[in-house]
Design a protein around this motif. Structure first.
Motif, mmCIF file in Angstrom:
data_model
loop_
_atom_site.group_PDB
_atom_site.id
_atom_site.type_symbol
_atom_site.label_atom_id
_atom_site.label_comp_id
_atom_site.label_asym_id
_atom_site.label_seq_id
_atom_site.Cartn_x
_atom_site.Cartn_y
_atom_site.Cartn_z
ATOM 1 N N GLN A 104 -18.937 0.830 -1.953
ATOM 2 C CA GLN A 104 -19.786 1.456 -0.899
ATOM 3 C C GLN A 104 -21.079 1.820 -1.446
ATOM 4 O O GLN A 104 -22.221 1.901 -0.741
ATOM 5 C CB GLN A 104 -19.087 2.634 -0.296
ATOM 6 C CG GLN A 104 -17.926 2.345 0.559
ATOM 7 C CD GLN A 104 -17.365 3.619 1.460
ATOM 8 O OE1 GLN A 104 -17.918 4.592 1.599
ATOM 9 N NE2 GLN A 104 -16.247 3.153 2.321
ATOM 10 N N THR A 120 -11.587 3.553 4.725
ATOM 11 C CA THR A 120 -11.412 2.039 5.280
ATOM 12 C C THR A 120 -11.643 2.094 6.686
ATOM 13 O O THR A 120 -11.722 1.181 7.462
ATOM 14 C CB THR A 120 -10.009 1.560 4.801
ATOM 15 O OG1 THR A 120 -9.094 2.742 5.024
ATOM 16 C CG2 THR A 120 -9.954 1.343 3.324
ATOM 17 N N ARG A 121 -11.242 3.202 7.499
ATOM 18 C CA ARG A 121 -11.069 3.555 8.929
ATOM 19 C C ARG A 121 -12.657 3.391 9.507
ATOM 20 O O ARG A 121 -12.987 2.838 10.273
ATOM 21 C CB ARG A 121 -10.442 4.471 9.502
ATOM 22 C CG ARG A 121 -9.094 4.345 9.509
ATOM 23 C CD ARG A 121 -8.666 5.338 10.846
ATOM 24 N NE ARG A 121 -8.902 6.864 10.270
ATOM 25 C CZ ARG A 121 -7.973 7.576 9.608
ATOM 26 N NH1 ARG A 121 -6.870 7.265 9.310
ATOM 27 N NH2 ARG A 121 -8.328 8.713 9.489
ATOM 28 N N LEU A 158 -8.526 7.310 1.141
ATOM 29 C CA LEU A 158 -8.746 5.822 1.215
ATOM 30 C C LEU A 158 -8.528 5.397 2.543
ATOM 31 O O LEU A 158 -9.350 4.731 3.018
ATOM 32 C CB LEU A 158 -7.830 5.177 0.284
ATOM 33 C CG LEU A 158 -7.759 3.716 0.074
ATOM 34 C CD1 LEU A 158 -9.397 3.277 -0.534
ATOM 35 C CD2 LEU A 158 -6.597 3.056 -0.557
ATOM 36 N N THR A 206 -13.119 1.450 -3.943
ATOM 37 C CA THR A 206 -13.796 1.456 -2.472
ATOM 38 C C THR A 206 -14.960 2.418 -2.512
ATOM 39 O O THR A 206 -15.998 1.792 -1.955
ATOM 40 C CB THR A 206 -12.688 2.132 -1.606
ATOM 41 O OG1 THR A 206 -11.417 1.321 -1.389
ATOM 42 C CG2 THR A 206 -13.160 2.130 -0.111
ATOM 43 N N TYR A 255 -16.296 2.542 7.450
ATOM 44 C CA TYR A 255 -17.160 2.212 6.590
ATOM 45 C C TYR A 255 -18.492 3.161 6.402
ATOM 46 O O TYR A 255 -19.212 3.130 7.344
ATOM 47 C CB TYR A 255 -17.662 0.917 6.504
ATOM 48 C CG TYR A 255 -18.148 0.300 5.194
ATOM 49 C CD1 TYR A 255 -19.498 0.237 5.152
ATOM 50 C CD2 TYR A 255 -17.357 0.102 4.178
ATOM 51 C CE1 TYR A 255 -20.161 -0.132 4.067
ATOM 52 C CE2 TYR A 255 -18.091 -0.501 3.050
ATOM 53 C CZ TYR A 255 -19.497 -0.550 3.141
ATOM 54 O OH TYR A 255 -20.033 -0.959 1.816
ATOM 55 N N ASN A 262 0.655 -1.130 0.073
ATOM 56 C CA ASN A 262 -0.134 0.007 0.066
ATOM 57 C C ASN A 262 0.815 1.180 0.163
ATOM 58 O O ASN A 262 0.370 2.518 0.140
ATOM 59 C CB ASN A 262 -0.778 0.086 1.216
ATOM 60 C CG ASN A 262 -2.075 -1.090 1.259
ATOM 61 O OD1 ASN A 262 -2.233 -1.525 0.114
ATOM 62 N ND2 ASN A 262 -2.327 -1.592 2.376
ATOM 63 N N ARG A 275 -7.599 2.163 -6.346
ATOM 64 C CA ARG A 275 -8.199 1.502 -5.038
ATOM 65 C C ARG A 275 -9.241 2.501 -4.507
ATOM 66 O O ARG A 275 -10.122 1.975 -3.868
ATOM 67 C CB ARG A 275 -7.129 1.491 -4.152
ATOM 68 C CG ARG A 275 -5.912 0.190 -4.500
ATOM 69 C CD ARG A 275 -4.904 0.130 -3.502
ATOM 70 N NE ARG A 275 -5.473 -0.024 -2.069
ATOM 71 C CZ ARG A 275 -4.742 0.708 -1.113
ATOM 72 N NH1 ARG A 275 -3.693 1.401 -1.354
ATOM 73 N NH2 ARG A 275 -5.131 0.266 0.076
#
Length: 266
Positions: free
Chosen positions: A169, A134-135, A130, A165, A137, A80, A161
């Motif tokens: 969602q 990701t922390r 990002l 994401t 949702y 990453n 990415r």
């Protein structure tokens, strides 16, 4: 939090002392700080572990191990960690291979401070967004989700990415991920998605060329162009080729969601 920790930490890997000196002078400031420099890739992985950079500026041509080999090693050990390749070559094969290995962007020699900042800003902004997503949702309400499919095409791994994401969602299934224009046309032809996010600046085949090929065979997939170059001439060219909308980079997740929602509902 110290001022140093607030700035984006950059590691430079280039065998030319002039390039390293120039990059350091251009980058060190309120937004970026060069935390380390290497003239070869021999100690690259151990240096990354020690310095914990946010992004790496990696020369294409290095002694012992070239940039492509090192990019592969970085992706294996630090999947990453964003990497930008420094090169004086405009070879499309180089761009294709680097994109395939997971590059995030290119700095072409000779370069200006503005060009460097533009490239790094797009990548570091995408990485930050990002991390936020990701922390926590943050999915769409059930009434606003879209049970549709998408293809994403961008030569920056971090931007891809982020796009994937956000679309996920929204309830959109990403059925294909492309890093060059030719691959994008093939994935759209194979999957016939409801929507495709297509970057203007792609290796092998640029976004406009890919858009024209897609439109010649498919008039149902809605194409959204993503770009850092918001010129009126370029946008007009894309509309005439069949684009349904535009996303200006760097973008925020909510802005992308609103634009994609509007295009899918239209």
């Amino acid at each position: 939090m110290t001022q140093l920790s607030k700035r984006i930490r950059v590691l430079i890997v280039d065998d030319c002392v002039c390039i390293r000196t120039t990059l350091r002078a251009m980058l060190n400031g309120d937004e970026y700080v060069v935390v380390g420099e290497l003239s070869s890739g021999e100690k690259l992985l151990s240096t990354i572990e020690m310095l914990d950079p946010d992004i790496i500026c990696l020369d294409h041509l290095l002694p012992n191990k070239d940039g492509m080999h090192l990019l592969g090693e970085i992706r294996t050990a630090y999947p990453n960690l964003p990497v930008v390749m420094i090169t004086g070559s405009d070879d499309t094969t180089l761009q294709h291979v680097a994109a395939m290995l997971g590059i995030d962007g290119f700095i072409y020699k000779p370069f200006s401070q503005k060009k460097i900042f533009d490239v790094l800003q797009e990548i570091t902004h995408a990485k930050k967004q990002l991390m936020i997503l990701t922390r926590k949702y943050n999915s769409f309400p059930e009434d606003d989700t879209f049970h549709t499919t998408a293809v994403v095409a961008d030569d920056s791994r971090t931007v891809r990415r982020l796009l994937i994401t956000i679309l996920t969602q929204m309830g959109i299934e990403v059925v294909g991920e492309a890093y060059d224009g030719m691959q994008a046309t093939e994935l759209v032809a194979e999957h016939k998605p409801d929507i495709a996010c297509l970057d203007f600046d792609l290796p092998m085949m640029n976004g406009i060329e890919a858009l024209k090929i897609i439109r010649s065979k498919n008039d149902t997939t809605k194409i959204v162009m993503t770009t850092t170059l918001a010129s009126r001439k370029l946008l007009k060219l894309a509309v005439s080729a069949g684009a349904a909308g535009f996303i200006i980079k760097p973008f925020y997740p909510e802005t992308l969601k609103q634009n994609i929602s509007r295009i899918l509902k239209s």
